[in-house]
Design a protein around this motif. Structure first.
Motif, short mmCIF file in Angstrom:
data_model
loop_
_atom_site.label_atom_id
_atom_site.label_comp_id
_atom_site.label_asym_id
_atom_site.label_seq_id
_atom_site.Cartn_x
_atom_site.Cartn_y
_atom_site.Cartn_z
N GLU A 82 8.27 7.01 -2.42
CA GLU A 82 8.40 7.99 -1.35
C GLU A 82 7.43 7.63 -0.22
O GLU A 82 6.28 7.26 -0.47
CB GLU A 82 8.13 9.39 -1.85
CG GLU A 82 8.39 10.47 -0.79
CD GLU A 82 8.36 11.88 -1.35
OE1 GLU A 82 8.65 12.81 -0.57
OE2 GLU A 82 8.05 12.05 -2.55
N SER A 84 5.97 8.73 3.85
CA SER A 84 5.89 9.75 4.90
C SER A 84 5.79 9.11 6.28
O SER A 84 5.84 9.80 7.29
CB SER A 84 4.68 10.65 4.67
OG SER A 84 3.48 9.88 4.63
N ARG A 153 13.02 14.00 2.89
CA ARG A 153 12.27 13.01 2.12
C ARG A 153 12.92 11.64 2.30
O ARG A 153 14.14 11.55 2.52
CB ARG A 153 12.24 13.36 0.63
CG ARG A 153 11.36 14.53 0.27
CD ARG A 153 11.31 14.77 -1.24
NE ARG A 153 12.49 15.50 -1.71
CZ ARG A 153 12.75 15.74 -3.00
NH1 ARG A 153 11.93 15.26 -3.94
NH2 ARG A 153 13.82 16.43 -3.36
#
Length: 202
Positions: A82, A84, A153
């Motif tokens: 993941e 950001s 996400r």
């Protein structure tokens, strides 16, 4: 106005950065100047019918079950991380997953330029004549109809190897949670895309 989203600059849009029924359709009057108003209005009606079916379908999905599906996928494919901030993935090759938590949906893609590809999804407006891919009763909404703020996400799996696993990754998800409208991988053209079209019972 420039806005930061996932660490990169995106342009604000007058009609918003989230998909709505009002901004879903845009008709270029020059492109369709030779098409009758009745035909345009009929296609608008069909597109909104399909939009409403998709939104009803999304509302019936369990967000908890969707999240379990996503966690299960990531646990089995640990190369996906993941992120950001997309900035480090400029001109980086690999796979990506865009997650739309509000709709319990995910989209699996591949690109030689991950950051740029995701930004292109955010900046596009799906062509009016391509909003429906299949029939109005079973067409999946296009990834390019969703907007930047719909993406909640992002997971990426950078690789310098040939990108041949996209379809395998797509098929690891339960199909009710996937926005991909055709099989993964490079397609030779519209005929192959139609041959490998994915639809869903709405």
């Amino acid at each position: 106005m420039i806005i930061r989203h996932f660490g990169v600059n995106i342009k604000d849009k007058p009609d918003g950065l989230k998909l709505t029924r009002d901004n879903y359709i845009k008709v270029n009057n020059k492109t369709y100047s030779n098409v009758s108003i009745d035909r345009i209005n009929k296609h608008k009606e069909d597109c909104l019918f399909n939009y409403d079916l998709n939104m009803r379908y999304f509302r019936l999905l369990s967000k908890q079950d969707f999240n379990k599906e996503l966690i299960n996928f990531i646990s089995k494919n640990e190369s996906f991380k993941e992120v950001s901030d997309l900035a480090p993935f400029s001109n980086v090759s690999g796979y990506y997953i865009m997650v739309f938590d509000e709709y319990s949906q995910a989209y699996v893609g591949q690109s030689s330029k991950i950051k740029e590809r995701i930004q292109s999804h955010w900046s596009k407006q799906k062509d009016f004549d391509r909003l429906i891919f299949g029939g109005k009763e079973n067409s999946i909404l296009s990834i390019d109809s969703f907007r930047a703020y719909d993406t909640t996400r992002i997971f990426v799996s950078p690789t310098t190897e040939s990108l041949e696993l996209e379809d395998d990754f797509i098929n690891l998800f339960n199909k009710k949670y996937i926005l991909n409208r055709t099989k993964g991988g490079a397609l030779s053209g519209l005929i192959e895309a139609i041959t490998n079209r994915k639809v869903r019972d709405l």
